[in-house]
Design a protein around this motif. Structure first.
Motif, PDB file in Angstrom:
ATOM      1  N   ARG A 250       0.587  -1.272  -0.310  1.00  9.80           N
ATOM      2  CA  ARG A 250      -0.229  -0.353  -0.314  1.00  9.80           C
ATOM      3  C   ARG A 250       0.742   1.532  -0.543  1.00  9.80           C
ATOM      4  O   ARG A 250       0.317   2.471   0.289  1.00  9.80           O
TER       5      ARG A 250
ATOM      6  N   ARG B 214       2.592   3.871  -2.135  1.00 12.94           N
ATOM      7  CA  ARG B 214       2.077   4.329  -3.041  1.00 12.94           C
ATOM      8  C   ARG B 214       3.813   4.597  -3.825  1.00 12.94           C
ATOM      9  O   ARG B 214       4.234   4.449  -5.279  1.00 12.94           O
TER      10      ARG B 214
ATOM     11  N   ILE C 165      -2.581  -2.943 -14.018  1.00 18.65           N
ATOM     12  CA  ILE C 165      -3.973  -3.001 -12.941  1.00 18.65           C
ATOM     13  C   ILE C 165      -4.349  -3.154 -11.307  1.00 18.65           C
ATOM     14  O   ILE C 165      -5.027  -2.573 -10.709  1.00 18.65           O
ATOM     15  N   GLY C 166      -2.864  -3.242 -10.859  1.00 18.77           N
ATOM     16  CA  GLY C 166      -3.306  -2.826  -9.407  1.00 18.77           C
ATOM     17  C   GLY C 166      -3.239  -1.858  -9.229  1.00 18.77           C
ATOM     18  O   GLY C 166      -2.928  -1.356  -7.755  1.00 18.77           O
TER      19      GLY C 166
ATOM     20  N   GLN D  22      -4.834   0.756 -10.106  1.00 16.42           N
ATOM     21  CA  GLN D  22      -5.881   1.089  -9.736  1.00 16.42           C
ATOM     22  C   GLN D  22      -6.575   1.029  -8.533  1.00 16.42           C
ATOM     23  O   GLN D  22      -7.394   1.329  -8.586  1.00 16.42           O
ATOM     24  N   TYR D  23      -6.730  -0.396  -8.060  1.00 19.29           N
ATOM     25  CA  TYR D  23      -6.418  -0.576  -6.606  1.00 19.29           C
ATOM     26  C   TYR D  23      -6.369   0.240  -6.007  1.00 19.29           C
ATOM     27  O   TYR D  23      -6.980   0.318  -4.575  1.00 19.29           O
ATOM     28  N   LEU D  24      -5.168   0.915  -5.758  1.00 25.59           N
ATOM     29  CA  LEU D  24      -4.824   1.080  -5.545  1.00 25.59           C
ATOM     30  C   LEU D  24      -5.077   2.837  -5.526  1.00 25.59           C
ATOM     31  O   LEU D  24      -5.443   3.179  -3.904  1.00 25.59           O
ATOM     32  N   GLU D  25      -4.958   3.586  -6.109  1.00 19.44           N
ATOM     33  CA  GLU D  25      -5.534   5.070  -6.387  1.00 19.44           C
ATOM     34  C   GLU D  25      -7.175   4.603  -5.616  1.00 19.44           C
ATOM     35  O   GLU D  25      -7.693   5.245  -4.688  1.00 19.44           O
ATOM     36  N   VAL D  26      -7.964   3.459  -6.202  1.00 22.83           N
ATOM     37  CA  VAL D  26      -9.077   3.095  -5.485  1.00 22.83           C
ATOM     38  C   VAL D  26      -9.391   3.806  -3.823  1.00 22.83           C
ATOM     39  O   VAL D  26     -10.418   3.741  -2.969  1.00 22.83           O
ATOM     40  N   GLU D  27      -8.902   2.226  -3.333  1.00 18.76           N
ATOM     41  CA  GLU D  27      -8.357   2.376  -1.957  1.00 18.76           C
ATOM     42  C   GLU D  27      -7.882   4.336  -0.827  1.00 18.76           C
ATOM     43  O   GLU D  27      -8.104   4.060  -0.550  1.00 18.76           O
TER      44      GLU D  27
ATOM     45  N   SER E 156     -10.798   6.125  -1.593  1.00 18.35           N
ATOM     46  CA  SER E 156     -12.133   5.709   0.185  1.00 18.35           C
ATOM     47  C   SER E 156     -11.380   5.311   1.221  1.00 18.35           C
ATOM     48  O   SER E 156     -12.261   6.111   1.991  1.00 18.35           O
TER      49      SER E 156
END
Length: 107
Positions: free
Chosen positions: A39, A41, A90-91, A93-98, A101
């Motif tokens: 996590r 970045r 791809i991962g 994108q999930y890191l940015e969404v997390e 949130s």
């Protein structure tokens, strides 16, 4: 280095082989640290950059400098770098969404 630079092995000397080994070790340490703290970045971006750098290196050795031939010794790192870049993008994108949130939860 003997399995990678098969097109022009005379151009590779011991110093270059050791430098390549240290670079590989450094990349693997960075990648392991990223796996431990996925996590983070900054570390994620640095790790992604190491795969782009590896891909550029091997492609340039094959197509620009022509010191390596497209053997399994070169194809393996090219495939690892390519698939890792795709997976990390791809991962990302999930890191940015997390991150988004978590910011919403703080507000």
């Amino acid at each position: 280095s003997e399995k990678l630079y098969t097109a022009s092995p005379g151009l590779v000397n011991g110093l270059q082989a050791r430098t390549f080994g240290v670079w590989t070790l450094l990349s693997s340490v960075i990648r392991c640290l990223c796996a431990i703290d996925i996590r983070n970045r900054t570390l994620y971006h640095i790790t992604l950059f190491t795969f782009f750098l590896a891909l550029a290196h091997f492609l340039s050795e094959v197509f620009v400098y022509q010191t390596a031939a497209l053997t399994i010794g070169v194809m393996a790192p090219l495939m690892v770098a390519s698939f890792s870049i795709m997976g990390m993008l791809i991962g990302l994108q999930y890191l940015e969404v997390e991150a988004l949130s978590q910011n919403k939860k703080k507000n």
